[in-house]
Design an enzyme around this catalytic site. Structure first.
Site, PDB file in Angstrom:
ATOM      1  N   THR A   4       0.729  -1.077   0.054  1.00  0.00           N
ATOM      2  CA  THR A   4       0.128  -0.017  -0.153  1.00  0.00           C
ATOM      3  C   THR A   4       0.779   1.424  -0.022  1.00  0.00           C
ATOM      4  O   THR A   4       1.790   1.361   0.647  1.00  0.00           O
ATOM      5  CB  THR A   4      -1.020   0.031   1.306  1.00  0.00           C
ATOM      6  OG1 THR A   4      -0.022  -0.136   2.352  1.00  0.00           O
ATOM      7  CG2 THR A   4      -1.812  -1.067   1.379  1.00  0.00           C
TER       8      THR A   4
ATOM      9  N   ASN B 259       1.827   4.910   0.878  1.00  0.00           N
ATOM     10  CA  ASN B 259       1.087   5.654   1.792  1.00  0.00           C
ATOM     11  C   ASN B 259       1.260   7.120   1.468  1.00  0.00           C
ATOM     12  O   ASN B 259       2.425   7.313   0.964  1.00  0.00           O
ATOM     13  CB  ASN B 259       1.738   5.470   3.240  1.00  0.00           C
ATOM     14  CG  ASN B 259       1.195   4.063   4.135  1.00  0.00           C
ATOM     15  OD1 ASN B 259       1.496   3.218   3.221  1.00  0.00           O
ATOM     16  ND2 ASN B 259       0.614   4.097   5.328  1.00  0.00           N
TER      17      ASN B 259
ATOM     18  N   GLU C 156      -3.781   4.754   2.979  1.00  0.00           N
ATOM     19  CA  GLU C 156      -3.010   3.901   2.260  1.00  0.00           C
ATOM     20  C   GLU C 156      -3.662   3.455   0.976  1.00  0.00           C
ATOM     21  O   GLU C 156      -4.942   2.733   0.883  1.00  0.00           O
ATOM     22  CB  GLU C 156      -2.762   2.422   3.076  1.00  0.00           C
ATOM     23  CG  GLU C 156      -2.137   2.646   4.569  1.00  0.00           C
ATOM     24  CD  GLU C 156      -2.135   1.145   5.287  1.00  0.00           C
ATOM     25  OE1 GLU C 156      -1.878   0.314   4.519  1.00  0.00           O
ATOM     26  OE2 GLU C 156      -2.283   1.378   6.472  1.00  0.00           O
TER      27      GLU C 156
HETATM   28  P1  ADP Z   1       5.084   0.840   3.337  1.00  0.00           P
HETATM   29  O1  ADP Z   1       4.737   0.416   4.843  1.00  0.00           O
HETATM   30  O2  ADP Z   1       6.267   1.712   3.404  1.00  0.00           O
HETATM   31  O3  ADP Z   1       3.972   1.791   2.989  1.00  0.00           O
HETATM   32  P2  ADP Z   1       4.539  -1.381   2.051  1.00  0.00           P
HETATM   33  O4  ADP Z   1       5.030  -2.893   2.149  1.00  0.00           O
HETATM   34  O5  ADP Z   1       2.973  -0.847   2.134  1.00  0.00           O
HETATM   35  O6  ADP Z   1       5.356  -0.460   2.579  1.00  0.00           O
HETATM   36  O7  ADP Z   1       4.793  -1.275   0.338  1.00  0.00           O
HETATM   37  C1  ADP Z   1       4.153   0.065  -0.186  1.00  0.00           C
HETATM   38  C2  ADP Z   1       5.300   0.247  -1.445  1.00  0.00           C
HETATM   39  O8  ADP Z   1       5.355  -0.640  -2.388  1.00  0.00           O
HETATM   40  C3  ADP Z   1       4.887   1.504  -1.960  1.00  0.00           C
HETATM   41  O9  ADP Z   1       5.236   2.825  -1.295  1.00  0.00           O
HETATM   42  C4  ADP Z   1       5.261   1.574  -3.334  1.00  0.00           C
HETATM   43  O10 ADP Z   1       6.482   2.108  -3.294  1.00  0.00           O
HETATM   44  C5  ADP Z   1       5.445   0.103  -3.593  1.00  0.00           C
HETATM   45  N1  ADP Z   1       4.370  -0.763  -4.422  1.00  0.00           N
HETATM   46  C6  ADP Z   1       4.646  -1.585  -5.169  1.00  0.00           C
HETATM   47  N2  ADP Z   1       3.521  -2.061  -6.079  1.00  0.00           N
HETATM   48  C7  ADP Z   1       2.484  -1.355  -5.373  1.00  0.00           C
HETATM   49  C8  ADP Z   1       1.101  -1.336  -5.621  1.00  0.00           C
HETATM   50  N3  ADP Z   1       0.543  -2.211  -6.572  1.00  0.00           N
HETATM   51  N4  ADP Z   1       0.336  -0.527  -4.940  1.00  0.00           N
HETATM   52  C9  ADP Z   1       0.974   0.451  -4.018  1.00  0.00           C
HETATM   53  N5  ADP Z   1       2.266   0.141  -3.663  1.00  0.00           N
HETATM   54  C10 ADP Z   1       3.126  -0.420  -4.322  1.00  0.00           C
HETATM   55  N1  RBF Z   2      -6.720  -2.805   8.176  1.00  0.00           N
HETATM   56  C1  RBF Z   2      -7.682  -3.068   8.918  1.00  0.00           C
HETATM   57  O1  RBF Z   2      -7.202  -3.508  10.213  1.00  0.00           O
HETATM   58  N2  RBF Z   2      -9.039  -3.502   8.758  1.00  0.00           N
HETATM   59  C2  RBF Z   2      -9.434  -3.398   7.702  1.00  0.00           C
HETATM   60  O2  RBF Z   2     -11.014  -3.609   7.565  1.00  0.00           O
HETATM   61  C3  RBF Z   2      -8.740  -3.108   6.541  1.00  0.00           C
HETATM   62  N3  RBF Z   2      -9.136  -2.986   5.265  1.00  0.00           N
HETATM   63  C4  RBF Z   2      -8.260  -2.563   4.179  1.00  0.00           C
HETATM   64  C5  RBF Z   2      -8.689  -2.709   2.712  1.00  0.00           C
HETATM   65  C6  RBF Z   2      -7.928  -2.400   1.979  1.00  0.00           C
HETATM   66  C7  RBF Z   2      -8.243  -2.341   0.499  1.00  0.00           C
HETATM   67  C8  RBF Z   2      -6.306  -2.218   2.244  1.00  0.00           C
HETATM   68  C9  RBF Z   2      -5.652  -1.699   1.090  1.00  0.00           C
HETATM   69  C10 RBF Z   2      -6.030  -2.073   3.459  1.00  0.00           C
HETATM   70  C11 RBF Z   2      -6.730  -2.339   4.526  1.00  0.00           C
HETATM   71  N4  RBF Z   2      -6.355  -2.550   5.889  1.00  0.00           N
HETATM   72  C12 RBF Z   2      -7.386  -2.862   6.772  1.00  0.00           C
HETATM   73  C13 RBF Z   2      -4.928  -1.946   5.986  1.00  0.00           C
HETATM   74  C14 RBF Z   2      -3.980  -2.890   6.336  1.00  0.00           C
HETATM   75  O3  RBF Z   2      -3.955  -3.374   7.542  1.00  0.00           O
HETATM   76  C15 RBF Z   2      -2.634  -2.209   6.098  1.00  0.00           C
HETATM   77  O4  RBF Z   2      -2.684  -2.023   4.693  1.00  0.00           O
HETATM   78  C16 RBF Z   2      -1.416  -3.022   6.503  1.00  0.00           C
HETATM   79  O5  RBF Z   2      -1.418  -3.047   7.738  1.00  0.00           O
HETATM   80  C17 RBF Z   2      -0.193  -2.173   6.033  1.00  0.00           C
HETATM   81  O6  RBF Z   2      -0.076  -1.015   6.678  1.00  0.00           O
HETATM   82 MG    MG Z   3       1.930   0.707   2.848  1.00  0.00          MG
END
Ligand code: ADP
Ligand code: RBF
Ligand code: MG
Length: 228
Positions: free
Chosen positions: A44, A46, A140
C-alpha cells in the site's frame, strides 16, 4: 468493530458518482508501517494525511474506498537515501530501496509526458487499521497493477469515487487478507460501470488542477499542493 459474519455485496455504491465523491488528493508516497508487502503480501502506497482535510471533509469517515490513481515518477529523488524519503509516521523502519529509480525514469520519456499518464484502478484504506491498532490515522493506497519497483517519493494523484465498507477488526491475518482481496474485486467491478470509468480521464490524474482554479468540491489541499 469486528467483521460481521455476512456475505459481501459484489458491487459497492450507486451507479453514478454521488457526493461527497469525487474526492481528490495528491501527495508524495512516503514510508508507511512497513508491513503491507511483508506481512500481508498487499503493498500500500502511503501518502501523508496528518493535518489534511479530504475535500473539505475533515470528518470523512474512516473506511475502505475505491477510485483511480496516477503516479508522477519525476519527483522521486535521484538518490533515494533513507533520509530523503519522508515518513507518514515517526516510528517506522526504513524500507529497502532499489537504487535505480531515477535512471529508469530518465530513460523513459513517457513517464514525464502529461498525455501519457497511466491511470490505475485503486482500492484504499483510510483509518486506524483496527487489526493493528494504529494510533495515527493513515491513508494507504493499493494500486491494481503489478510494479517492478517501488516508487517512494513519486507524487500520487488520487480521485476517490466510492465507499466500500467500514474498517474492521479481524480474528486473523488471513481473514483480513481475504477481505482485502474481495475489496479488490469489488473495486474492479464497481469502477467498470460507465459513470465511474469516465473519471479515468480526469485532468487531476494528469497532474492538473481543477478547472475553476480551486480544489472545489472534492478538491483537496495537501501541504505540498495548496491551490490558491
Ligand atoms: P510501506 O509500509 O512503506 O507503505 P508497503 O509494504 O505497504 O510499505 O509497500 C508499499 C510500497 O510498495 C509503495 O510505497 C510503493 O513504493 C510500492 N508498491 C509496489 N507495488 C505497489 C502497488 N501495486 N500498490 C501500492 N504500492 C506499491
Ligand atoms: N486494516 C484493518 O485493520 N482493517 C481493515 O478492515 C482493513 N481493510 C483494508 C482494505 C484495503 C483495501 C487495504 C488496502 C488495507 C486495509 N487495511 C485494513 C489496512 C492493512 O491492515 C494495512 O494496509 C497494512 O497493515 C499495512 O499498513
Ligand atoms: Mg503501505
Amino acid at each position: 468493530m469486528s467483521r460481521p459474519n455476512v456475505p459481501r455485496d459484489p458491487i459497492a455504491g450507486p451507479d453514478t458518482v454521488q457526493p461527497p465523491f469525487p474526492l481528490k488528493l495528491r501527495g508524495p508516497v512516503v514510508k508507511g508501517f512497513g508491513r503491507g508487502s511483508r506481512d500481508l503480501g498487499i503493498p500500500t502506497a502511503n501518502i501523508p494525511l496528518t493535518g489534511l482535510s479530504i475535500g473539505g471533509h475533515d470528518d470523512l469517515e474512516s473506511g475502505i474506498y475505491y477510485g483511480y490513481a496516477s503516479l508522477d515518477h519525476s519527483t522521486i529523488p535521484a538518490l533515494t537515501t533513507p533520509s530523503s524519503v519522508p515518513s507518514a509516521t515517526n516510528d517506522v523502519a526504513v524500507p529497502e530501496h532499489s537504487s535505480n529509480h531515477a535512471v529508469a525514469d530518465l530513460e523513459d520519456p513517457a513517464s514525464t509526458s502529461s498525455e501519457d499518464v497511466q491511470v490505475y484502478p485503486t482500492v484504499l484504506s483510510i483509518g486506524y487499521n483496527p487489526y493493528y491498532k494504529n494510533t495515527q490515522r493513515s491513508i494507504e493506497i493499493h494500486i491494481l497493477h503489478s510494479f517492478e519497483q517501488d516508487f517512494y517519493g513519486a507524487t500520487l494523484s488520487l480521485v476517490i469515487l466510492g465507499h466500500i465498507r467500514p474498517e474492521y477488526d479481524y480474528v486473523s491475518k488471513e481473514a483480513l487478507v481475504e477481505d482485502i482481496r474481495e475489496d479488490i474485486r469489488v473495486a474492479q467491478r464497481s469502477l467498470a460501470r460507465r459513470a465511474y470509468e469516465a473519471w479515468r480521464g480526469d485532468e487531476w490524474l494528469k497532474g492538473g488542477r481543477e478547472r475553476d482554479g480551486k480544489a472545489g468540491q472534492g478538491g483537496v489541499l495537501t501541504k505540498s499542493e495548496v491551490i490558491p
